[in-house]
Design an enzyme around this catalytic site. Structure first.
Site, short mmCIF file in Angstrom:
data_model
loop_
_atom_site.label_atom_id
_atom_site.label_comp_id
_atom_site.label_asym_id
_atom_site.label_seq_id
_atom_site.Cartn_x
_atom_site.Cartn_y
_atom_site.Cartn_z
N ASP A 103 -6.85 -5.93 -6.32
CA ASP A 103 -6.42 -6.80 -5.20
C ASP A 103 -7.53 -7.83 -4.92
OD1 ASP A 103 -5.05 -7.85 -3.06
OD2 ASP A 103 -5.63 -6.26 -1.67
N PHE A 157 -11.59 -3.97 -5.30
CA PHE A 157 -11.54 -4.89 -4.16
C PHE A 157 -10.95 -4.13 -2.96
CE2 PHE A 157 -10.77 -7.24 -8.11
CZ PHE A 157 -11.82 -8.16 -8.11
N ASP A 162 -16.11 -2.39 -4.08
CA ASP A 162 -16.12 -3.65 -3.35
C ASP A 162 -17.56 -4.15 -3.32
OD1 ASP A 162 -13.90 -5.02 -1.23
OD2 ASP A 162 -15.98 -5.62 -0.94
N SER A 163 -17.71 -5.48 -3.25
CA SER A 163 -19.07 -6.04 -3.25
C SER A 163 -19.65 -6.11 -1.84
CB SER A 163 -19.06 -7.43 -3.89
OG SER A 163 -18.12 -8.24 -3.21
N ARG A 171 0.85 -1.21 0.00
CA ARG A 171 0.00 0.00 0.00
C ARG A 171 0.88 1.25 0.00
NH1 ARG A 171 -3.01 -2.73 4.81
NH2 ARG A 171 -4.66 -3.82 3.69
N CYS A 184 -3.19 -13.40 -4.61
CA CYS A 184 -2.86 -14.01 -3.31
C CYS A 184 -3.09 -15.52 -3.37
CB CYS A 184 -3.63 -13.36 -2.18
SG CYS A 184 -5.41 -13.44 -2.36
#
Ligand code: SAH
Length: 395
Positions: free
Chosen positions: A299, A227, A249-250, A211, A339
């Site tokens: 991300d 995300f 974002d969801s 970040r 990831c």
């Protein structure tokens, strides 16, 4: 102690100190160990190889702990491992700057199935193996002795416990119930973390270094944080003078927390827009609306939970990155992550090359990201390496 005999020809990984023995590599178990019991692993000729946790419910039937026969795995042994991991993190904690990190990272810290995260004065703990479950009281006691935390909260509610035949475990283990939102600081930026209900154990501290690196490129830029979760990249971008940030974002809860995190840091809401949506859909919508950005962060959650899921995941990563490239200004930057442990950096670069080709773009890789020091990768356990990313300049 019960003896477990390894099949002939399966010695190499154990000799190389890899901590897993799969059930298929076991010739015979002399007796009936309880799941989670510590057993002695012998080679086919009966010579000592290692001590480890046994579990016949798991594909990883043995999780190795100690390769020296003369060492006794007693309470002092566990306490020393916990203390060693905690001491190794001291350098990255600085009052008022960073008070949040991963203290114990499972196999990578020689403690298979134990994850402990520190959020200011509170600890969150996850136990994913039956062997570690037996040691829980010692772990809790040692953490209290070392850190005197305000609370220790059990977030052992991951579905992976099922592989070990264990039910979820959730709730306060020591101290008082933590407040619904715990205030923490990471690289000088404040966050509210919901320890009990947040995703994973509440916060993705594995992106701490990344970040900060990405933020250095955001001054005066229109940034899209995909995300976004509770705003890790968004807040860092504002702290480095981003012109605007759009966060997608969801999760409603993530977006709500992100908004309160903006206020907590005193960043002006006028330059910020949050969109609760599926990222793939939203990227297509930006394209339709001819909306472009100078810097995009991707991300996503883990697309490939295992090696067998890699092909499908590769297509998903490719499509996601292709869509982002299409709405970047010429010469704009894409900070993109995976990831998924099953995906290595070479494959990830290849996927970006394919995405660029399909998007009709050229890409330069200008920085490679990895996981931070509190998520170490043990040389004998490459499976511990999972986070990778690329900063791309897209033409
Ligand atoms: N960048 C974040 C961490 C991201 S975690 C940080 O720095 O803290 C992944 C996030 O993706 C989660 O918040 C999850 O809610 C969100 N998510 C998962 N699938 C999604 C989708 N299809 N569209 C939008 N968001 C999604």
């Amino acid at each position: 102690m019960i003896d477990v005999i390894l099949k002939k020809g399966k010695e190499k990984a154990v000799l190389h100190k890899h901590p897993w023995v799969f059930s298929g590599a076991i010739e015979r178990v002399k007796g009936k160990p309880e799941n989670g019991e510590i057993v002695k692993l012998l080679d086919a000729k009966g010579a000592f190889m290692a001590y480890g946790f046994y579990n016949d419910k798991s594909r990883v039937a043995l999780r190795l702990l100690e390769w020296n026969e003369d060492v006794t795995i007693d309470e002092a042994w566990w306490r020393a491992r916990v203390a060693g991991a905690v001491a190794a993190r001291r350098f990255l904690l600085e009052p008022g700057v960073t008070d949040t990190c991963r203290l114990i990272f499972s196999e990578s810290d020689y403690l298979p199935g134990l994850i402990v995260d520190k959020y200011a004065d509170h600890l969150s703990l996850q136990i994913l193996t039956s062997g570690m479950e037996n040691i829980k009281p010692i772990i809790i006691d040692e953490l209290q002795k070392l850190l005197n935390p305000a609370s220790i909260f059990d977030r052992s509610d991951a579905s992976s416990r099922e592989h070990e035949g264990m039910a979820p475990s959730f709730g306060i283990l020591a101290g008082n119930q933590p407040p619904e939102l715990v205030a923490v600081v990471e690289n000088g930026i404040k966050y509210h973390i919901n320890i009990a209900e947040g995703q994973k154990s509440g916060f993705y501290c594995d992106q701490r270094d990344n970040r900060k690196i990405v933020a250095e490129y955001t001054k005066g830029k229109n940034v899209l944080d995909c995300f976004s979760y509770t705003g890790g990249f968004t807040l860092n971008a504002f702290s480095h003078g981003a012109k605007s940030v759009t966060s997608v974002d969801s999760s409603e809860l993530a977006i709500e927390t992100l908004k309160s995190n903006l206020a907590l840091n005193g960043f002006a809401a006028v330059e910020h827009r949050s969109i609760k949506s599926d990222v793939n859909k939203q990227l297509r919508k930006f394209k339709e609306d001819n909306e472009t950005f100078d810097l995009i962060i991707l991300d996503p959650p883990k697309y490939a939970p295992s090696r067998s899921a890699l092909d499908r995941a590769a297509r998903a990563y490719k499509d996601l990155n292709r869509l982002a490239m299409l709405i970047l200004e010429k010469g704009g930057l894409l900070a993109t992550y995976s990831c998924s442990g099953a995906m290595d950096m070479t494959t990830f670069k290849q996927i970006l090359a394919w995405a660029a080709l399909d998007a009709g773009k050229e890409v330069q890789f200008i920085h490679q990201f990895c996981q931070p020091a509190d998520h170490p990768v043990r040389a004998s356990f490459p499976e511990g390496e999972y986070l990778k990313g690329l900063l791309c300049r897209v033409f």
